[in-house]
Design an enzyme around this catalytic site. Structure first.
Site, PDB file in Angstrom:
ATOM      1  N   ASP A  83       5.258   6.235  11.446  1.00 43.44           N
ATOM      2  CA  ASP A  83       4.018   6.388  12.239  1.00 43.44           C
ATOM      3  C   ASP A  83       3.562   5.068  12.866  1.00 43.44           C
ATOM      4  OD1 ASP A  83       3.088   5.421   9.752  1.00 43.44           O
ATOM      5  OD2 ASP A  83       1.417   6.852   9.603  1.00 43.44           O
ATOM      6  N   ASP A 140      -1.769  10.080   8.035  1.00 40.47           N
ATOM      7  CA  ASP A 140      -2.534  10.716   6.956  1.00 40.47           C
ATOM      8  C   ASP A 140      -3.862  11.260   7.482  1.00 40.47           C
ATOM      9  OD1 ASP A 140      -0.460   9.638   5.588  1.00 40.47           O
ATOM     10  OD2 ASP A 140      -1.638   8.116   4.539  1.00 40.47           O
ATOM     11  N   ALA A 183      -1.253   9.304  -5.917  1.00 40.29           N
ATOM     12  CA  ALA A 183      -0.052  10.148  -5.999  1.00 40.29           C
ATOM     13  C   ALA A 183       0.674  10.238  -4.664  1.00 40.29           C
ATOM     14  CB  ALA A 183      -0.431  11.539  -6.491  1.00 40.29           C
ATOM     15  N   GLU A 242       9.085   9.191   7.456  1.00 38.26           N
ATOM     16  CA  GLU A 242       8.318   8.281   6.599  1.00 38.26           C
ATOM     17  C   GLU A 242       8.420   6.861   7.144  1.00 38.26           C
ATOM     18  OE1 GLU A 242       5.841   9.443   4.763  1.00 38.26           O
ATOM     19  OE2 GLU A 242       7.206  10.539   3.455  1.00 38.26           O
ATOM     20  N   LEU A 281      -0.665  11.396  -1.931  1.00 33.61           N
ATOM     21  CA  LEU A 281      -1.121  12.589  -1.198  1.00 33.61           C
ATOM     22  C   LEU A 281      -2.304  12.249  -0.301  1.00 33.61           C
ATOM     23  CD1 LEU A 281      -0.830  15.246  -4.033  1.00 33.61           C
ATOM     24  CD2 LEU A 281       0.838  14.557  -2.337  1.00 33.61           C
TER      25      LEU A 281
HETATM   26  C1  GLA Z   1       1.112   5.818   3.962  1.00 35.48           C
HETATM   27  C2  GLA Z   1       0.372   5.459   5.251  1.00 35.48           C
HETATM   28  C3  GLA Z   1       0.872   6.285   6.422  1.00 35.48           C
HETATM   29  C4  GLA Z   1       2.392   6.234   6.528  1.00 35.48           C
HETATM   30  C5  GLA Z   1       3.044   6.497   5.174  1.00 35.48           C
HETATM   31  C6  GLA Z   1       4.528   6.274   5.204  1.00 35.48           C
HETATM   32  O1  GLA Z   1       0.806   7.131   3.577  1.00 35.48           O
HETATM   33  O2  GLA Z   1      -1.015   5.647   5.095  1.00 35.48           O
HETATM   34  O3  GLA Z   1       0.266   5.836   7.609  1.00 35.48           O
HETATM   35  O4  GLA Z   1       2.818   5.024   7.079  1.00 35.48           O
HETATM   36  O5  GLA Z   1       2.507   5.685   4.148  1.00 35.48           O
HETATM   37  O6  GLA Z   1       5.134   7.193   6.051  1.00 35.48           O
END
Ligand code: GLA
Length: 385
Positions: A38, A172, A123, A35, A125
């Site tokens: 990225d 994502d 949420a 987390e 997601l």
């Molecule tokens: C969000 C961002 C992702 C990532 C996450 C944390 O979902 O869109 O690019 O950085 O937070 O891991």
């Protein structure tokens, strides 16, 4: 992965389907571990899920975009020449994609797009990435631009940067577009090399506990975290000029270059530790050692809460509430933070009891109604029929 997939067309979109309509499904995502790594060029382990955004799309003969959201029961009509960001509005994610396509000189003409989804909003997601990827994929098909999936992911990511104001990484959008049924994706966000891992959860389920909160500082603080990491990199680069991102940094370099009394120190340490956890966690999964993997999930939560500062009292409560339950192997907050879901790996026999007990405790603690989703891993974005 190419071609039309057999996923049911939601009845909500049936009124918008004619003989010329294309229908696209683009899923939300979970992330098992990795987390806030990225955008630091690190590793992530996401998967696409059985909650998705669906769009219908067809051409029209005007230079006009017609958008309709079934969920918001609202329509938007805009000339292609007039598109601009509408932050906070559902249409911004679609218009942001059109903007990126035009910037890359893909000739977008008039079209009509209707959208419906069952990815819970706010949420964690990635409903916004699902919308962006659905729009990018649908427009690419409709106008036969021939854009590769990885480029679609980058277009969708930049739409989020420029039309939603969140400087997100690529996880994502990548997960939505590249998801594969029953597999997680180990993605190296620096090279964009990826590998699928069959997720063998014999006897276990992935349960998301939705705190039902989304704190308003989420996107501002997200961008702040990104720039704090960049400040850390700038410090380290003074002594190690080859360093381009936290991916190139070891724990000892942080100790050597960054003052331990600063916030930047804790932010950077978290990211470097998290990258190590993803790599080791993949080995745990390959060895079928869910217990070791689960321990890393708990460690990630502590890091996100105490070092990276992106949790909140509701998420901390949800992780704490399951920590000592024998059916739970691992739990942590998931996604950007400041609300949204926790992800939990739970023994099948314990799922119902867990949901019932945490729902009660959470209501007692916060007055809020917890939502729980037992998710399946599904394929990424595709046409459906
Ligand atoms: C969000 C961002 C992702 C990532 C996450 C944390 O979902 O869109 O690019 O950085 O937070 O891991």
């Amino acid at each position: 992965m190419t071609g039309t997939k057999q996923y049911p067309i939601p009845v909500q979109l049936e009124p918008f389907i004619t003989s010329n309509t294309l229908i696209v499904r683009s899923p939300g995502r979970i992330n098992l571990i990795g987390e806030h790594t990225d955008y630091n060029n690190g590793f992530v382990l996401p998967a696409a899920i059985d909650k998705a955004v669906y769009v219908t799309i067809e051409k029209n003969d005007e230079e006009i975009i017609f958008l309709h959201s079934v969920d918001f029961n609202e329509s938007v009509e805009i000339k292609i020449a007039d598109i601009k960001p509408v932050p906070g509005h559902w249409s911004t994610y679609i218009l942001g994609v059109v903007d990126q396509l035009i910037k890359r000189e893909h000739p977008v003409l008039g079209f009509k797009l209707s959208i419906y989804g069952d990815v819970p909003l706010g949420a964690g997601l990635s409903s916004s990435a699902a919308v962006e990827c659905a729009a990018a994929f649908a427009l690419n098909e409709l106008f036969a631009f021939g854009i590769e999936r990885i480029e679609l992911a980058k277009i969708a990511q930049l739409a989020e940067h420029e039309f939603a104001g969140v400087k997100c990484g690529i996880m994502d959008q990548f997960a939505s577009l590249f998801g594969k049924k029953d597999n997680v994706i180990r993605l190296d966000c620096r090279s964009l090399a990826y590998e699928y891992f069959p997720l063998k959860l014999d006897g276990y389920k992935i349960v998301l506990l939705d705190s039902q909160v989304k704190h308003s500082l989420a996107s501002t603080e997200y961008n702040v975290r990104r720039s704090q990491c960049e400040s850390g990199v700038a410090e380290i680069k003074k002594r190690y000029p080859h360093v381009e991102s936290l991916r190139d940094v070891s724990l000892s370099m942080i100790e050597e270059c960054i003052n331990q009394d600063t916030i930047i120190y804790h932010r950077c340490r978290y990211v470097v530790e998290e990258n190590i956890r993803v790599q080791e966690g993949c080995i745990d999964l390959l060895n079928g050692n869910l217990t070791a993997f689960g321990e890393k999930m708990f460690a990630t939560h502590i890091g996100l809460s105490e070092q990276y500062g992106v949790s909140c009292k509701e998420l901390d409560f949800l992780v704490e509430a399951v920590k000592n339950m024998p059916a739970v192997v691992g739990a942590r907050m998931m996604g950007g933070g400041f609300g949204g879901c926790t992800i939990n790996i739970v023994e099948i026999n314990g799922v119902d009891t867990l949901i019932q007990s945490v729902t009660e405790k959470y209501h007692h603690e916060s007055g809020k109604e917890l939502k729980a989703y037992v998710v399946q891993i599904e394929d990424g974005t595709s046409l459906i029929s």
